[in-house]
Scaffold this motif. Structure first.
Motif, PDB file in Angstrom:
ATOM      1  N   ALA A  54     -88.510 -33.816 -95.768  1.00 26.82           N
ATOM      2  CA  ALA A  54     -89.500 -32.756 -95.593  1.00 26.82           C
ATOM      3  C   ALA A  54     -89.690 -32.040 -96.918  1.00 26.82           C
ATOM      4  O   ALA A  54     -88.904 -32.213 -97.843  1.00 26.82           O
ATOM      5  CB  ALA A  54     -89.053 -31.764 -94.521  1.00 26.82           C
ATOM      6  N   GLY A  55     -90.730 -31.247 -96.977  1.00 24.11           N
ATOM      7  CA  GLY A  55     -90.991 -30.400 -98.138  1.00 24.11           C
ATOM      8  C   GLY A  55     -91.361 -29.017 -97.644  1.00 24.11           C
ATOM      9  O   GLY A  55     -92.224 -28.878 -96.784  1.00 24.11           O
ATOM     10  N   PRO A 113     -88.788 -33.443-101.042  1.00 23.12           N
ATOM     11  CA  PRO A 113     -87.460 -33.644-101.622  1.00 23.12           C
ATOM     12  C   PRO A 113     -86.314 -33.111-100.764  1.00 23.12           C
ATOM     13  O   PRO A 113     -85.152 -33.290-101.110  1.00 23.12           O
ATOM     14  CB  PRO A 113     -87.545 -32.855-102.925  1.00 23.12           C
ATOM     15  N   ASP A 114     -86.631 -32.446 -99.655  1.00 21.71           N
ATOM     16  CA  ASP A 114     -85.623 -31.771 -98.857  1.00 21.71           C
ATOM     17  C   ASP A 114     -85.284 -32.571 -97.590  1.00 21.71           C
ATOM     18  O   ASP A 114     -85.992 -33.503 -97.224  1.00 21.71           O
ATOM     19  CB  ASP A 114     -86.120 -30.377 -98.459  1.00 21.71           C
ATOM     20  N   THR A 115     -84.208 -32.145 -96.925  1.00 21.24           N
ATOM     21  CA  THR A 115     -83.813 -32.734 -95.648  1.00 21.24           C
ATOM     22  C   THR A 115     -83.756 -31.618 -94.616  1.00 21.24           C
ATOM     23  O   THR A 115     -83.147 -30.571 -94.865  1.00 21.24           O
ATOM     24  CB  THR A 115     -82.430 -33.403 -95.751  1.00 21.24           C
ATOM     25  N   VAL A 116     -84.388 -31.856 -93.461  1.00 19.32           N
ATOM     26  CA  VAL A 116     -84.414 -30.844 -92.406  1.00 19.32           C
ATOM     27  C   VAL A 116     -83.861 -31.417 -91.102  1.00 19.32           C
ATOM     28  O   VAL A 116     -83.814 -32.635 -90.913  1.00 19.32           O
ATOM     29  CB  VAL A 116     -85.850 -30.314 -92.145  1.00 19.32           C
ATOM     30  N   LEU A 117     -83.485 -30.506 -90.227  1.00 16.50           N
ATOM     31  CA  LEU A 117     -83.118 -30.840 -88.863  1.00 16.50           C
ATOM     32  C   LEU A 117     -83.986 -29.975 -87.966  1.00 16.50           C
ATOM     33  O   LEU A 117     -83.928 -28.743 -88.049  1.00 16.50           O
ATOM     34  CB  LEU A 117     -81.632 -30.555 -88.608  1.00 16.50           C
ATOM     35  N   VAL A 147     -86.348 -25.137 -87.260  1.00 20.85           N
ATOM     36  CA  VAL A 147     -86.202 -26.008 -88.427  1.00 20.85           C
ATOM     37  C   VAL A 147     -85.069 -25.459 -89.283  1.00 20.85           C
ATOM     38  O   VAL A 147     -85.115 -24.303 -89.699  1.00 20.85           O
ATOM     39  CB  VAL A 147     -87.504 -26.046 -89.256  1.00 20.85           C
ATOM     40  N   GLU A 148     -84.059 -26.282 -89.527  1.00 20.42           N
ATOM     41  CA  GLU A 148     -82.959 -25.902 -90.409  1.00 20.42           C
ATOM     42  C   GLU A 148     -83.054 -26.714 -91.686  1.00 20.42           C
ATOM     43  O   GLU A 148     -83.212 -27.931 -91.649  1.00 20.42           O
ATOM     44  CB  GLU A 148     -81.610 -26.173 -89.751  1.00 20.42           C
ATOM     45  N   MET A 149     -82.966 -26.030 -92.819  1.00 22.06           N
ATOM     46  CA  MET A 149     -82.961 -26.710 -94.114  1.00 22.06           C
ATOM     47  C   MET A 149     -81.537 -27.210 -94.367  1.00 22.06           C
ATOM     48  O   MET A 149     -80.649 -26.435 -94.698  1.00 22.06           O
ATOM     49  CB  MET A 149     -83.394 -25.757 -95.232  1.00 22.06           C
ATOM     50  N   VAL A 150     -81.314 -28.494 -94.186  1.00 22.66           N
ATOM     51  CA  VAL A 150     -79.987 -29.085 -94.344  1.00 22.66           C
ATOM     52  C   VAL A 150     -79.667 -29.235 -95.829  1.00 22.66           C
ATOM     53  O   VAL A 150     -78.609 -28.811 -96.291  1.00 22.66           O
ATOM     54  CB  VAL A 150     -79.908 -30.436 -93.614  1.00 22.66           C
ATOM     55  N   GLU A 151     -80.564 -29.858 -96.566  1.00 23.06           N
ATOM     56  CA  GLU A 151     -80.443 -29.997 -98.020  1.00 23.06           C
ATOM     57  C   GLU A 151     -81.777 -29.613 -98.626  1.00 23.06           C
ATOM     58  O   GLU A 151     -82.818 -29.956 -98.087  1.00 23.06           O
ATOM     59  CB  GLU A 151     -80.116 -31.436 -98.408  1.00 23.06           C
ATOM     60  N   ALA A 152     -81.718 -28.908 -99.757  1.00 21.09           N
ATOM     61  CA  ALA A 152     -82.958 -28.471-100.392  1.00 21.09           C
ATOM     62  C   ALA A 152     -82.826 -28.532-101.900  1.00 21.09           C
ATOM     63  O   ALA A 152     -81.758 -28.249-102.446  1.00 21.09           O
ATOM     64  CB  ALA A 152     -83.312 -27.053 -99.949  1.00 21.09           C
ATOM     65  N   ALA A 180     -82.645 -22.211-100.509  1.00 23.15           N
ATOM     66  CA  ALA A 180     -83.282 -22.555 -99.241  1.00 23.15           C
ATOM     67  C   ALA A 180     -82.319 -23.251 -98.281  1.00 23.15           C
ATOM     68  O   ALA A 180     -82.503 -23.185 -97.059  1.00 23.15           O
ATOM     69  CB  ALA A 180     -84.495 -23.456 -99.483  1.00 23.15           C
ATOM     70  N   ALA A 181     -81.296 -23.902 -98.808  1.00 21.97           N
ATOM     71  CA  ALA A 181     -80.346 -24.632 -97.953  1.00 21.97           C
ATOM     72  C   ALA A 181     -79.671 -23.673 -96.982  1.00 21.97           C
ATOM     73  O   ALA A 181     -79.232 -22.589 -97.350  1.00 21.97           O
ATOM     74  CB  ALA A 181     -79.314 -25.338 -98.814  1.00 21.97           C
ATOM     75  N   GLY A 182     -79.648 -24.057 -95.722  1.00 23.33           N
ATOM     76  CA  GLY A 182     -79.029 -23.244 -94.683  1.00 23.33           C
ATOM     77  C   GLY A 182     -79.967 -22.291 -93.972  1.00 23.33           C
ATOM     78  O   GLY A 182     -79.631 -21.775 -92.904  1.00 23.33           O
ATOM     79  N   ARG A 183     -81.136 -22.055 -94.506  1.00 23.49           N
ATOM     80  CA  ARG A 183     -82.077 -21.155 -93.845  1.00 23.49           C
ATOM     81  C   ARG A 183     -82.686 -21.846 -92.629  1.00 23.49           C
ATOM     82  O   ARG A 183     -82.794 -23.063 -92.572  1.00 23.49           O
ATOM     83  CB  ARG A 183     -83.206 -20.732 -94.783  1.00 23.49           C
ATOM     84  N   THR A 184     -83.104 -21.036 -91.678  1.00 20.57           N
ATOM     85  CA  THR A 184     -83.768 -21.572 -90.499  1.00 20.57           C
ATOM     86  C   THR A 184     -85.147 -20.939 -90.353  1.00 20.57           C
ATOM     87  O   THR A 184     -85.378 -19.803 -90.781  1.00 20.57           O
ATOM     88  CB  THR A 184     -82.944 -21.340 -89.218  1.00 20.57           C
TER      89      THR A 184
END
Length: 138
Positions: free
Chosen positions: A51-52, A17-21, A95-100, A105-109
């Motif tokens: 990503a999850g 359900p998440d988006t990563v970079l 890995v950066e959590m763009v949307e979570a 979790a958003a913004g964590r690396t």
């Protein structure tokens, strides 16, 4: 016969359900034409998308101290699930959590801690992470 494409689509919809970079340092400096100075090259984007992220506690047992006693330690680790068509990540990729789904979790690396797992029946990619930076709200 099991339809692996159907299982992969299900896994992407339900488990990612998440988006990563995901970025990778390229290691070579580049010349800034405006200043004439060498600057670090921008990181290479390896993957951007679904990503999850799932927590996982790891028990480590090792000999510690000068007495040779066994020491147990529990470390937080993370498992990142990626679509099957995601490129292979390397140890050290960021890995950066763009949307979570989990707002905290958003913004964590995170740093990729090991090469991704492989399987005889692949339906998704699994990569192990270590937390790198937590951006707590002030």
């Amino acid at each position: 016969m099991l339809d692996l494409h159907g299982v992969a689509r299900f896994a992407e919809r339900r488990l990612m359900p998440d988006t990563v970079l995901v970025t990778r340092e390229v290691g070579e400096d580049v010349l800034d034409p405006a200043t004439g100075a060498l600057m670090p090259a921008p990181p290479l984007v390896v993957h951007s998308g679904k990503a999850g992220l799932y927590g996982h506690q790891e028990r480590i047992r090792s000999k510690g101290g000068h007495e040779g006693a066994w020491v147990e330690e529990v470390r937080a680790g993370y498992r990142l699930l990626l679509p099957l068509d995601a490129p292979e990540l390397r140890e050290g990729d960021m890995v950066e959590m763009v949307e979570a789904r989990d707002e905290q979790a958003a913004g964590r690396t995170y740093r990729v801690a090991a090469l991704g797992e492989v399987s005889s029946v692949p339906v998704l990619r699994t990569v192990w992470l270590e937390e790198h930076n937590r951006k707590a709200d002030a």
